[in-house]
Design a protein around this motif. Structure first.
Motif, short mmCIF file in Angstrom:
data_model
loop_
_atom_site.label_atom_id
_atom_site.label_comp_id
_atom_site.label_asym_id
_atom_site.label_seq_id
_atom_site.Cartn_x
_atom_site.Cartn_y
_atom_site.Cartn_z
N GLU A 127 -18.12 -1.09 11.12
CA GLU A 127 -17.88 -0.49 12.44
C GLU A 127 -19.12 -0.53 13.32
N SER A 128 -19.99 -1.50 13.07
CA SER A 128 -21.24 -1.60 13.82
C SER A 128 -21.07 -2.22 15.21
N SER A 129 -19.92 -2.84 15.48
CA SER A 129 -19.69 -3.40 16.81
C SER A 129 -18.56 -2.63 17.51
N GLU A 130 -18.30 -2.99 18.75
CA GLU A 130 -17.29 -2.28 19.55
C GLU A 130 -15.91 -2.34 18.91
N VAL A 131 -15.56 -3.51 18.35
CA VAL A 131 -14.29 -3.67 17.64
C VAL A 131 -14.59 -3.73 16.14
N PRO A 132 -14.09 -2.80 15.36
CA PRO A 132 -14.37 -2.79 13.92
C PRO A 132 -13.89 -4.07 13.24
N MET A 133 -14.56 -4.46 12.16
CA MET A 133 -14.17 -5.62 11.34
C MET A 133 -13.70 -5.12 9.99
N ARG A 134 -12.47 -5.47 9.65
CA ARG A 134 -11.91 -5.13 8.35
C ARG A 134 -11.91 -6.41 7.50
N THR A 135 -12.41 -6.30 6.28
CA THR A 135 -12.36 -7.41 5.34
C THR A 135 -11.44 -7.01 4.20
N LEU A 136 -10.38 -7.79 4.02
CA LEU A 136 -9.46 -7.55 2.91
C LEU A 136 -10.11 -8.10 1.65
N LYS A 137 -10.46 -7.22 0.74
CA LYS A 137 -11.15 -7.59 -0.50
C LYS A 137 -10.18 -7.87 -1.64
N GLU A 138 -9.09 -7.09 -1.69
CA GLU A 138 -8.05 -7.30 -2.70
C GLU A 138 -6.73 -6.85 -2.12
N VAL A 139 -5.70 -7.72 -2.28
CA VAL A 139 -4.36 -7.38 -1.81
C VAL A 139 -3.35 -7.65 -2.91
N SER A 140 -2.23 -6.97 -2.82
CA SER A 140 -1.08 -7.28 -3.65
C SER A 140 -0.16 -8.14 -2.79
N LEU A 141 0.03 -9.39 -3.18
CA LEU A 141 0.81 -10.34 -2.41
C LEU A 141 2.27 -10.23 -2.81
N LEU A 142 3.13 -9.83 -1.86
CA LEU A 142 4.54 -9.60 -2.14
C LEU A 142 5.39 -10.84 -1.87
N GLU A 143 5.18 -11.48 -0.70
CA GLU A 143 5.93 -12.68 -0.38
C GLU A 143 5.17 -13.51 0.62
N VAL A 144 5.56 -14.78 0.71
CA VAL A 144 4.93 -15.73 1.62
C VAL A 144 6.03 -16.68 2.09
N GLY A 145 5.87 -17.23 3.28
CA GLY A 145 6.86 -18.21 3.74
C GLY A 145 6.78 -18.47 5.22
N PRO A 146 7.60 -19.41 5.70
CA PRO A 146 7.60 -19.76 7.12
C PRO A 146 8.15 -18.62 7.97
#
Length: 170
Positions: A127-146
């Motif tokens: 949160e050091s800049s005007e717009v915070p930066m979120r880094t996804l370090k670990e996710v549970s992937l449920l689905e993917v597709g077009p």
């Protein structure tokens, strides 16, 4: 949570039923303005490692919200892995009347996005800049597709032998 990206396909002389591309790109900041707030978000290269070691996600069209296909998978994922660019996905689309309009829409370029649905397991905020930066370090992937309306720029997917070839280095 859902994130989307645009796509293209590799021309490898396949039969047109192989979906291939990227469901996510790593280390590419994307502006998110949603119910979660306004922030930039990027995906760490290791974010999918644990979830992919546990199971493959489901391949769905428009996150399972399409009236014709619903939550029924539109194909089967053959390969899914992180590489230098992002989350590479290769799948075989089902050859049936419900999936055919989706395949044709991808082939024509009308559907030009891929998305993934996930739950955040671990993230980090800067949160050091005007717009915070979120880094996804670990996710549970449920689905993917077009998807019809991608929201997350940079990833790619398409139907092989139907669309343009990805430029070198993509």
């Amino acid at each position: 949570v859902e994130r989307s990206v645009s796509f293209e396909a590799r021309d490898t002389g396949d039969d047109g039923f192989t979906l291939e591309g990227y469901g996510a790109v790593f280390s590419q900041p994307t502006r998110i303005d949603s119910w979660e707030g306004l922030f930039d978000e990027q995906i760490d290269r290791s974010a999918f490692e644990k979830t992919l070691s546990e199971r493959k996600p489901v391949l769905q069209f428009d996150h399972g919200r399409d009236p014709a296909t619903g939550t029924v998978p539109i194909g089967s994922i053959q390969e899914i892995r992180g590489d230098d660019h992002g989350l590479f996905v290769q799948a075989r689309l089902h050859n049936n009347a419900r999936v055919e309009p989706i395949r044709q829409a991808i082939a024509s370029g009308s559907v030009d996005g891929m998305s993934f649905r996930f739950q955040v397991i671990r993230d980090a905020w800067d949160e050091s800049s005007e717009v915070p930066m979120r880094t996804l370090k670990e996710v549970s992937l449920l689905e993917v597709g077009p998807v019809v309306f991608p929201a997350y720029a940079g990833a790619s997917v398409g139907v092989r032998s139907i669309l343009a070839t990805l430029p070198e280095g993509e």
